[in-house]
Write a protein that holds these residues in place. Structure first.
Motif, PDB file in Angstrom:
ATOM      1  N   VAL A  26       0.855  -1.184   0.000  1.00 36.23           N
ATOM      2  CA  VAL A  26       0.000   0.000   0.000  1.00 36.23           C
ATOM      3  C   VAL A  26       0.889   1.232   0.000  1.00 36.23           C
ATOM      4  N   THR A  27       0.555   2.137  -0.912  1.00 35.44           N
ATOM      5  CA  THR A  27       1.405   3.302  -1.112  1.00 35.44           C
ATOM      6  C   THR A  27       0.774   4.548  -0.522  1.00 35.44           C
ATOM      7  N   ILE A  28       1.543   5.597  -0.604  1.00 33.58           N
ATOM      8  CA  ILE A  28       1.067   6.877  -0.106  1.00 33.58           C
ATOM      9  C   ILE A  28      -0.150   7.351  -0.908  1.00 33.58           C
ATOM     10  N   ARG A  29      -0.197   6.977  -2.164  1.00 31.49           N
ATOM     11  CA  ARG A  29      -1.354   7.340  -3.004  1.00 31.49           C
ATOM     12  C   ARG A  29      -2.634   6.724  -2.466  1.00 31.49           C
ATOM     13  N   ASP A  30      -2.515   5.463  -2.032  1.00 30.27           N
ATOM     14  CA  ASP A  30      -3.687   4.787  -1.487  1.00 30.27           C
ATOM     15  C   ASP A  30      -4.203   5.530  -0.263  1.00 30.27           C
ATOM     16  N   VAL A  31      -3.261   5.880   0.580  1.00 31.34           N
ATOM     17  CA  VAL A  31      -3.626   6.596   1.797  1.00 31.34           C
ATOM     18  C   VAL A  31      -4.288   7.922   1.426  1.00 31.34           C
TER      19      VAL A  31
END
Lengths: 343, 343
Positions: B9-14
DNA sequence: TTGAAAGCGATACCAC
DNA sequence: GTGGTATCGCTTTCAA
């Protein structure tokens, strides 16, 4: 006269100098096929001229592997830890891996923290090294997912991982056999504390070998104590107080043997003429005893290399972890305390 | 039923979950100012929900630091190495740094290889740990550029780096003073081989303290040998053959002291009544001697922590390396072999 | 056989 | 205060 901060040279720089595309440089670096000898040569020259080194970080980001191992140890104080680490380090660096060193102090919370960091750092594999107590270890303090793991100097069934331990049973047997073959029949056994796996397995090896040779097991001949010299000293005296004296002493550790040697000296019994003595572990002081101590070597370095190699293999194959239990052979180191050499 | 490969899970997901931009998430993670409490809360919740962990590799690529140290050691076999490593590991992990362990076997070619790998892996700092011989070390086997470096258990003037060594001179002095204050006047000195730095500095401390107390230095009282027990045994016998007997023995290592103790026992001289004995190093066997050995502790762990801390500080400040020579104090460990306690 | 371009995941600068 | 976007350096697919 300003400070000249050397900018890193990138693949683009190389590409430019060589007059090719960055992708091509990358292929050359990876020895990919379908590259003309000529461009290959041009690229290699550019690499040399610019003194180019690939940025491992960027590479890791893209490839999602790091050529890095994590080693978590129980105690950085233990006398055996160092040698195993040496083995691990040796294979690892020989195969292009670096190893992170972590100390958990046997504390699960710390182990968890370290594991988290290692996972964050995206190590390719993990070695869990710890003291070899009798209770087998459980799972790692954190779910390691797909990361290959090997247990070193301990075993587990809680998780599907390879475990490397010394063949203590075989070691117990080989020492006993040595004594038996030298004609000894009443072999005293000075053992360590019961909460160590080694304690039980060395004793098993002793008993097993005794029956193989048709010698009755006599419980009066085995004593249980600690691992240290004082304990060996005391237990040896106990055995020396028996009406039916032993003609040999198998000590489950070299420290015990040193204590025993002192007790024998005190009593004026000759080693090995009257009583033969063999130790276990092959600590570095063993060869300096008088007489030099015959002992069973703990294959520490080899266990380390085995663990490292197994881990690296697992990383390379990428296949799911095997739950192998590997016992590394303990070799007998013959010196003079049993009368087999120079005596 | 297929294998579910958990995608990172990436920062984009967050960002998406929290309904903000990726950059904002990054700021929250870094505790940057100028963020409303509300979005901060939303981001933090998203992080928790998704169980998000920042990708350290990507972060390192962007920020060009890795929170990683390299430790290259001379010998992974030495009795002193382990404790220093323990110190280094402790500070490092307490401050969020991981440490790579490398063994050079004292071989410059290997050191160079390791250094190259460490540089490639972009460690933030490097510790060079090695045996403390008399010849000071030269520069690292590879130009380390701007990477902060500290020398541990050795020193150099070839390069601008901090060096951490034990205060052997002070240690020599404190032991001698202890003996002097206990009323001893003819203090024999059992020294190690001359190609160790420690040999000279411990002797210097001894001489210096002698003159401070107005006691004449008597060359007949000092002997040079190896570091081991056999040597201590022999040298003690030599001193015991003198017409004017010593009333104390200062041994430059605990092993020497153990040998000396044995010689004294053999001659029937009482310790500490007739002759007081002090060792050096505070090895773990020192306290098990009879009588328990008074000795000077080598501050190994502390040296390790100091080295680690110094390095981390240098990394954080980013200022050019100081060429400091740091001598860590050697404390006297009073036990019973000098008659100061329980005797 | 080679080139162009799209990411890997996070950060930081510049607008708004 | 917050959002868009270029960038870190390398790899790899897709076209050419």
């Amino acid at each position: 006269m300003g400070t000249k901060k050397t900018l890193p040279v990138t693949i683009r720089d190389v590409a430019q100098l060589a007059g090719v595309a960055p992708g091509t440089v990358s292929k050359v670096l990876n020895n990919a096929p379908h590259i003309s000898e000529e461009t290959k040569a041009r690229v290699e020259e550019a690499v040399r001229k610019l003194n180019f080194r690939r940025n491992t970080i960027a590479r890791s980001l893209k490839m999602s592997h790091t050529a890095t191992l994590g080693l978590i140890t129980d105690d950085l104080e233990g006398v055996f830890t160092m040698s195993m680490m040496r083995g691990v380090e040796a294979v690892a660096s020989a195969q292009g891996f670096s190893v992170f060193l972590c100390n958990s102090y046997g504390d699960m919370a710390r182990e968890k923290d370290h594991l988290q960091v290692l996972l964050d750092k995206q190590v390719d594999g993990i070695i869990l090294l710890s003291g070899y107590k009798v209770h087998e270890r459980g799972a790692p303090a954190l779910d390691l997912g797909q990361v290959p793991t090997v247990y070193l100097y301990q075993y587990t069934r809680a998780v599907s991982a390879s475990c490397i331990i010394p063949d203590d049973l075989g070691g117990g047997a080989v020492a006993t056999r040595h004594l038996l073959e030298l004609g000894r029949r009443r072999i005293g056994f000075l053992n360590g504390p019961p909460h160590y796996e080694a304690t039980h397995r060395r004793l098993d090896g002793y008993r097993q070998e005794l029956t193989t040779h048709g010698v009755a097991f006599d419980p009066a001949l085995v004593r249980v104590g600690k691992w240290n010299e004082a304990s060996g000293y005391q237990m040896a005296h106990e055995l020396l107080a028996l009406s039916d004296l032993p003609d040999a002493l198998f000590c489950a550790s070299d420290s015990l043997a040193v204590g025993a040697l002192e007790a024998l000296r005190e009593r004026g019994v000759r080693v090995p003429e009257d009583i033969a003595v063999v130790g276990f572990d092959n600590r570095n002081f063993a060869k300096y005893q008088r007489p030099p101590l015959t002992t069973v070597a703990l294959p520490l370095v080899e266990m380390g290399t085995k663990a490292g190699q197994l881990l690296i293999d697992a990383i390379h194959t990428g296949s799911p972890q095997q739950a192998e239990l590997i016992e590394v052979e303990c070799q007998l180191v013959v010196r003079q305390s049993c009368g087999a050499v120079g005596g």
